[in-house]
Design a protein around this motif. Structure first.
Motif, short mmCIF file in Angstrom:
data_model
loop_
_atom_site.label_atom_id
_atom_site.label_comp_id
_atom_site.label_asym_id
_atom_site.label_seq_id
_atom_site.Cartn_x
_atom_site.Cartn_y
_atom_site.Cartn_z
N LEU A 221 80.64 -27.90 -29.04
CA LEU A 221 81.49 -27.76 -27.85
C LEU A 221 82.39 -26.53 -27.98
CD1 LEU A 221 81.97 -29.27 -25.22
CD2 LEU A 221 83.89 -30.42 -26.34
N THR A 222 82.88 -26.27 -29.19
CA THR A 222 83.73 -25.09 -29.40
C THR A 222 82.93 -23.83 -29.11
OG1 THR A 222 84.72 -26.35 -31.18
CG2 THR A 222 85.35 -24.05 -31.05
N VAL A 223 81.67 -23.84 -29.53
CA VAL A 223 80.82 -22.66 -29.29
C VAL A 223 80.62 -22.46 -27.78
CG1 VAL A 223 78.52 -21.68 -29.66
CG2 VAL A 223 79.64 -22.94 -31.50
N ILE A 224 80.29 -23.57 -27.09
CA ILE A 224 80.03 -23.47 -25.64
C ILE A 224 81.28 -22.97 -24.90
CG2 ILE A 224 79.47 -24.81 -23.56
CD1 ILE A 224 77.77 -26.62 -25.42
N THR A 225 82.42 -23.62 -25.18
CA THR A 225 83.64 -23.22 -24.45
C THR A 225 84.05 -21.80 -24.83
OG1 THR A 225 84.89 -24.43 -26.10
CG2 THR A 225 84.65 -25.51 -23.99
N GLY A 226 83.77 -21.42 -26.08
CA GLY A 226 84.09 -20.06 -26.51
C GLY A 226 83.31 -19.05 -25.69
N LEU A 232 84.01 -15.66 -18.73
CA LEU A 232 84.99 -15.64 -17.66
C LEU A 232 85.99 -14.49 -17.83
CD1 LEU A 232 85.49 -19.45 -17.16
CD2 LEU A 232 84.68 -17.84 -15.44
N ASP A 233 86.20 -14.06 -19.08
CA ASP A 233 87.09 -12.92 -19.31
C ASP A 233 86.48 -11.63 -18.74
OD1 ASP A 233 89.02 -14.34 -20.44
OD2 ASP A 233 88.54 -13.89 -22.54
N ASN A 234 85.15 -11.61 -18.70
CA ASN A 234 84.47 -10.43 -18.13
C ASN A 234 83.76 -10.83 -16.84
OD1 ASN A 234 84.86 -8.74 -20.61
ND2 ASN A 234 83.71 -10.47 -21.44
N SER A 235 84.52 -11.39 -15.93
CA SER A 235 83.90 -11.98 -14.74
C SER A 235 83.45 -10.93 -13.72
CB SER A 235 84.86 -12.97 -14.08
OG SER A 235 86.06 -12.32 -13.81
N ALA A 245 80.87 -22.13 -10.74
CA ALA A 245 80.18 -23.05 -11.66
C ALA A 245 80.68 -22.87 -13.08
CB ALA A 245 78.67 -22.80 -11.60
N LEU A 246 80.86 -21.61 -13.49
CA LEU A 246 81.35 -21.34 -14.86
C LEU A 246 82.77 -21.87 -15.04
CD1 LEU A 246 79.97 -17.73 -15.47
CD2 LEU A 246 79.31 -19.83 -16.64
N GLN A 247 83.58 -21.69 -13.99
CA GLN A 247 84.97 -22.19 -14.09
C GLN A 247 84.98 -23.71 -14.26
OE1 GLN A 247 86.42 -20.41 -10.53
NE2 GLN A 247 87.45 -18.74 -11.62
N GLN A 248 84.12 -24.35 -13.50
CA GLN A 248 84.05 -25.84 -13.61
C GLN A 248 83.56 -26.26 -14.99
OE1 GLN A 248 82.08 -27.96 -10.58
NE2 GLN A 248 83.88 -27.93 -9.25
N MET A 249 82.56 -25.51 -15.48
CA MET A 249 82.05 -25.82 -16.83
C MET A 249 83.16 -25.67 -17.85
SD MET A 249 78.41 -23.97 -16.47
CE MET A 249 77.78 -23.95 -18.11
N GLN A 250 83.99 -24.65 -17.68
CA GLN A 250 85.07 -24.44 -18.65
C GLN A 250 86.11 -25.57 -18.57
OE1 GLN A 250 88.03 -21.50 -18.11
NE2 GLN A 250 87.97 -20.87 -20.26
N SER A 251 86.42 -25.99 -17.34
CA SER A 251 87.45 -27.04 -17.22
C SER A 251 86.92 -28.38 -17.77
CB SER A 251 87.96 -27.14 -15.78
OG SER A 251 87.42 -28.25 -15.14
N GLN A 252 85.64 -28.66 -17.50
CA GLN A 252 85.07 -29.92 -18.04
C GLN A 252 84.94 -29.84 -19.56
OE1 GLN A 252 84.67 -32.74 -16.47
NE2 GLN A 252 85.35 -31.79 -14.57
N GLY A 253 84.63 -28.62 -20.04
CA GLY A 253 84.52 -28.42 -21.49
C GLY A 253 85.85 -28.69 -22.17
#
Ligand code: ADP
Length: 437
Positions: A221-226, A232-235, A245-253
């Motif tokens: 999970l740390t790898v995925i959220t990383g 997202l830093d280079n959006s 979708a990426l933002q949602q993935m990050q919030s759920q992560g």
């Protein structure tokens, strides 16, 4: 029977008097004969009385009363009948007692009877095996001298036996026993001891499984959220269709990370009975920092959060654990209180120990949910949870931290008006004032 005796007595006396009168008339000494006759009768009566007295004082358990004639024969027979009847009743009762003792002795659970002073009166074979009691040496010994476990000592003297106590067997560390105490009669105690090793092992397997899974999931999970964070830093280069979708993935992560952290914390709390630290923890400064964090969490929701504390209070225990428990209660108050609501944090000390409460003017909780709130993942309303982002583990963590700090939680709530969560710490948990550094 009495009338019979009276009849016999009158008949005897009448016969005696008549005989004496006849002899008296024949010899011409009526008075003298009458006196001699009555004197002899009195002497015989006294003799029977003495025999009865001697028997009453010195008879062996099964020895029948002396033989007698006439009125005294009747008295002795009646005593004999009563004696036989009592003996039969005693035998019957003894048979019942023997049977109860036999069946209790054969029980696989240990049974121990204590007298009013907590000394051993009777126990069965299973109690000997589980607690190492010895027959007959331990009879009359205080139970707390024989079962030398601080938790048992505390449990026994607290006199609150609503919940059983689980602890290792005093003679075999790998055996886990559960002790239940019931008061009966004149403050006597009945102890029932069960071997719960198997249940304990299963429970341990469950805890280990949850801890291991949580631990194993943390790294991927740390790898995925990383990676998500880097993306997202280079959006700028990302297709806008994917951005949300990426933002949602990050919030759920990050929600999943919080959940895993809570599960790991719970596993850590369950692993031991006491916190590793036992330093005095200053409660007022701790609550002040929690209040600042709560104000930050409230943000634009504009809650009024007040802290009231009566003098410096120090509790023995672990600062991170207490911080985690208190902040869960305060953050819950923020989460479940509508905008502009009031939250009052209090801590005080009295004869019963130390107390800390969090009172809010929030949505409240219906009575039927209150006993289940500290269960893992229990939510009053599951839809509520998704709005607040909670894990459903907060109050379970609070409960475990409090258990480890010899404290209990009281919850009172009125739906629509607010809730109060109060932590009560035992007096032994209050640390004496230490000089602030
Ligand atoms: P969660 O992460 O869902 O907040 P908790 O274990 O902290 O989990 O709380 C369990 C449930 O208890 C919550 O889902 C909520 O329904 C209820 N609850 C806890 N604190 C409060 C409160 N101050 N006011 C109203 N309901 C509360």
């Amino acid at each position: 029977m009495n009338q019979n005796w009276l009849g016999i007595l009158i008949r005897h006396l009448a016969l005696l008097v008549t005989a004496c009168l006849l002899v008296g008339l024949a010899t011409g000494h009526t008075g003298f004969c009458l006196a001699i006759g009555l004197g002899l009768y009195l002497a015989w009566t006294l003799k029977q009385l003495l025999r009865l007295h001697h028997w009453l004082k010195h008879h062996q358990p099964d020895e029948p009363p002396p033989e007698g004639t006439g009125l005294w024969g009747d008295v002795f027979d009646s005593i004999y009948l009563i004696q036989r009847r009592d003996q039969r009743a005693r035998d019957r009762l003894q048979a019942v007692i023997d049977r109860v003792q036999e069946s209790t002795a054969a029980l696989r659970d240990g049974v121990i009877m204590l007298d009013t002073d907590g000394n051993l009166e009777w126990w069965n074979n299973a109690a000997e095996t589980m607690l190492g009691l010895k027959t007959p040496q331990d009879a009359g010994q205080p139970i707390t001298n024989l079962v030398r476990n601080p938790r048992f000592f505390e449990y026994y003297h607290a006199e609150n036996y609503a919940d059983p106590l689980e602890m290792p067997s005093p003679i075999q560390d790998r055996v886990r026993i559960q002790v239940m105490i019931t008061r009966f009669g004149n403050n006597e105690h009945l102890l029932v001891v069960r071997d719960v090793t198997r249940i304990h092992q299963l429970e341990q397997m469950r805890k280990d499984f949850v801890a291991n899974v949580s631990h194993e999931l943390r790294t991927p999970l740390t790898v995925i959220t990383g990676y998500l964070e880097t993306l997202l830093d280079n959006s700028e280069g990302i297709n806008p269709r994917w951005l949300r979708a990426l933002q949602q993935m990050q919030s759920q992560g990050s929600r999943m990370q919080t959940l895993l952290n809570d599960l790991l914390l719970l596993a850590k709390l369950e692993a031991t009975d006491y916190p590793s630290d036992n330093h005095p923890v200053a409660i007022e400064p701790l609550l002040k920092t929690i209040r600042s964090d709560a104000l930050a969490l409230s943000g634009e929701r504009n809650h009024s959060i007040t802290l009231e504390s009566e003098g410096a209070l120090y509790l023995k225990g672990s600062e991170p654990e207490l911080r985690s428990a208190f902040s869960n209660l305060v953050f819950n108050a923020v989460k479940y209180t509508p905008d502009n609501g009031r939250i009052l944090i209090r801590c005080w000390q009295d004869g019963q120990g130390a107390h800390m409460s969090v009172k809010d003017s929030g949505i409240g909780i219906e009575t039927q949910h209150i006993p289940r709130l500290t269960e893992r993942f229990y939510r009053v309303d599951s839809s509520r949870n998704s709005n607040t982002g909670g894990t459903g583990l907060g109050l379970a963590i609070v409960k475990h931290v409090l258990l480890r700090h010899r404290a209990r939680m009281e919850i009172s709530s009125v739906p629509g008006h607010g809730s109060t969560f109060t932590c009560h710490f035992a007096p032994a948990q209050v640390a004496r004032k230490v000089r602030e550094r």
